[in-house]
Enzyme design. Structure first.
Site, PDB file in Angstrom:
ATOM      1  N   SER A  31      24.175 -20.699   2.294  1.00  0.00           N
ATOM      2  CA  SER A  31      24.875 -21.100   3.425  1.00  0.00           C
ATOM      3  C   SER A  31      24.686 -22.770   3.810  1.00  0.00           C
ATOM      4  CB  SER A  31      24.507 -20.463   4.625  1.00  0.00           C
ATOM      5  OG  SER A  31      23.105 -20.599   5.098  1.00  0.00           O
ATOM      6  N   ASP A  32      23.363 -23.210   3.615  1.00  0.00           N
ATOM      7  CA  ASP A  32      22.938 -24.512   3.806  1.00  0.00           C
ATOM      8  C   ASP A  32      23.707 -25.600   3.009  1.00  0.00           C
ATOM      9  OD1 ASP A  32      20.829 -22.783   3.781  1.00  0.00           O
ATOM     10  OD2 ASP A  32      19.471 -24.003   4.002  1.00  0.00           O
ATOM     11  N   ALA A  33      24.285 -25.109   1.807  1.00  0.00           N
ATOM     12  CA  ALA A  33      25.101 -25.956   1.052  1.00  0.00           C
ATOM     13  C   ALA A  33      26.347 -26.414   1.732  1.00  0.00           C
ATOM     14  CB  ALA A  33      25.186 -25.314  -0.413  1.00  0.00           C
TER      15      ALA A  33
END
Length: 392
Positions: free
Chosen positions: A181-183
Site C-alpha cells: 500500500s505504501d507504494a
C-alpha cells in the site's frame, strides 16, 4: 465552508505567541469575520512554521530524537525524508514561503536532482514529485532530466513480476511493482506529474495500469480499505478485526489526493480515482476514534494510543476533499476539525510532532515521544489544506 479550530493546552507555549487570536468552538461552522479568519490562519501558520523549521534544523542529528532509524531514514532521496520534503514543498506552495523552496532546492541541487538508486522500487520515486514541484515554483537550477531518464528506463523494460508479497525477509519478490500500500503514495503521483510535465501519455498509461493492478489485489470492497500487502489478507488484530493499518491506508489516501491534484480535470480516468477517494472517505469518518485520531489498527474496537502519521494523511485528504467540493457535509467538516485539533495537541513546544508510529509495515505500539520525518510531512500536507479551509 469554514471549519473552526482551537489549539489544546499542550500548545500553550505556541498559542501564547498569538494571544490575540480567537476561535469559535471546535466543530462549529459558519461565516467568520475577516479578522477572525485572519487570526485563524495566522495561528495555523505559526504552528506549521514551527513544525517545519524544527524539522529542517534537525535533518542530520536523527539519532537524538528518532527511536528507530531504518537504513532509509538518512537517505535524502528516500521515502522517509522524501515525505517530509513533499509536505514542505506543498506547504511552501500554499503559503508562498520562498525560504522553504530555497532550502529544498539546495538539497535537490546537492543530490543532483536524482531519484533513489533502485530503478524500480516505488520508494525511490517519491522525490520526483518534489523536484517537479520545485521546477514549477521557478527554481532556476531544477533539472528533471534524471527523473525522466529513470521513468523511461522502466518503460523500456516494464516489470512483470507477480504481485503476492513474499513472507521470506530479503526476498525482492514483487518490489519491482506496487504490491504494497505504501507504494501507492510513493510512485503513482510521480508518474502522473511526469505525464503533465512532459506531455507523454505513456507515463499516465503505466501509472494507471499499475495502480489498478494494485487496487484489485489490495482493496477490500466490503470495507473500503486497503490491506498493506497480500500477507495480511487472513491476519487479524488483537480484537479479532481484519488488519487494516492506519498509515498503510494513509499512504493510499494521500496518494489518491496527490494523483487527483496532478491529473487533468477532463481525464477520462479521473472518475476511477474519485470513486476510490469517496469510498475511503466515508469509511474513514465512520471509524474515527472519539479522540479525533484513527487507531493504528483501523477496525480495532479497544482503546489504543493516538497515532499521528495516519491521522495526518487522513486530515489532509478529507480537508482537500472539502476544499475541492468532492466531499460535502458537516460530517466531513467535523472529522477534519477533530483530527486537526488532535494533531496539534501532539506537538511539543519546540515543534516536534509526537505519537508517530515508527518505521514498519503493520499496526504497532507508539509512544508520546515517537517522532519521524514522514509524520512531519503528513502534518504539513494537512496544514496546507486546513489553511485553504480557513480562507473560505
Amino acid at each position: 465552508m469554514t471549519v473552526m479550530r482551537s489549539l489544546a493546552a499542550s500548545l500553550l507555549p505556541i498559542a501564547a505567541l498569538t494571544a490575540g487570536c480567537t476561535y469559535s468552538p471546535s466543530g462549529q461552522s459558519g461565516v467568520q469575520s475577516a479578522s477572525a479568519q485572519s487570526s485563524g490562519q495566522a495561528e495555523i501558520k505559526l504552528v506549521a512554521n514551527q513544525v517545519a523549521d524544527w524539522q529542517l534544523a534537525n535533518l542530520d542529528n536523527l539519532d537524538t530524537y528518532i527511536r528507530f532509524i531504518s537504513r532509509e531514514t538518512p537517505n535524502p532521496r528516500g521515502w522517509v525524508k522524501g515525505t517530509f520534503f513533499l509536505g514542505l514543498a506543498d506547504y511552501a506552495e500554499q503559503t508562498g514561503q520562498e525560504r522553504y523552496v530555497n532550502a529544498l532546492a539546495a538539497i535537490a541541487q546537492r543530490e543532483e536532482w536524482r531519484l533513489g538508486n533502485r530503478l524500480y522500487h516505488a520508494d525511490d520515486h517519491l522525490v520526483g514529485q518534489v523536484y517537479m514541484r520545485l521546477a514549477r515554483a521557478g527554481v532556476a537550477s531544477a533539472d528533471l532530466g534524471p527523473t525522466r531518464q529513470t521513468l523511461d528506463a522502466i518503460l523500456a523494460e516494464k516489470p512483470n513480476t507477480q504481485m503476492l508479497h513474499p513472507d521470506k525477509k530479503g526476498d525482492p519478490g514483487c518490489s519491482k511493482r506496487w504490491c504494497w500500500s505504501d507504494a501507492l503514495f510513493m510512485a503513482p503521483a510521480t508518474w502522473w506529474d511526469a505525464h503533465e510535465t512532459f506531455g507523454d501519455e505513456a507515463y499516465a498509461d503505466y501509472a494507471h495500469a499499475e495502480f489498478q493492478v494494485a487496487t484489485e489485489l489490495l482493496f477490500d470492497p466490503d470495507v473500503s480499505l486497503y490491506y498493506r500487502d497480500s500477507r495480511f489478507f487472513d491476519r487479524r488484530g488483537n480484537d479479532g478485526e481484519k488488519l487494516f493499518w492506519s498509515r498503510g491506508n494513509g499512504w493510499v489516501y494521500g496518494g489518491l489526493v496527490n494523483i487527483l491534484r496532478t491529473m487533468s480535470q477532463d481525464d477520462a480516468r479521473r472518475d476511477y480515482y474519485v470513486s476510490l477517494f469517496r469510498k475511503m472517505s466515508d469509511r474513514l469518518i465512520a471509524i474515527q476514534a472519539p479522540n479525533g485520531m484513527w487507531r493504528a489498527s483501523l477496525l480495532a474496537s479497544s482503546a489504543t494510543p493516538p497515532e499521528t502519521s495516519g491521522t495526518g494523511f487522513f486530515v489532509y485528504g478529507l480537508a482537500w476533499g472539502l476544499n475541492e467540493g468532492l466531499l460535502e457535509g458537516e460530517q466531513y467538516a467535523s472529522a477534519v476539525d477533530a483530527g486537526w485539533t488532535a494533531l496539534t495537541e501532539n506537538i511539543d513546544s519546540e515543534g516536534r510532532l509526537g505519537y508517530v508510529q515508527q518505521v514498519g509495515d503493520r499496526p504497532e505500539g507508539v509512544q508520546p515521544d515517537d517522532h519521524q520525518l514522514y509524520g512531519t510531512g503528513a502534518f504539513l500536507l494537512a496544514a496546507g489544506q486546513i489553511l485553504r479551509l480557513e480562507q473560505d
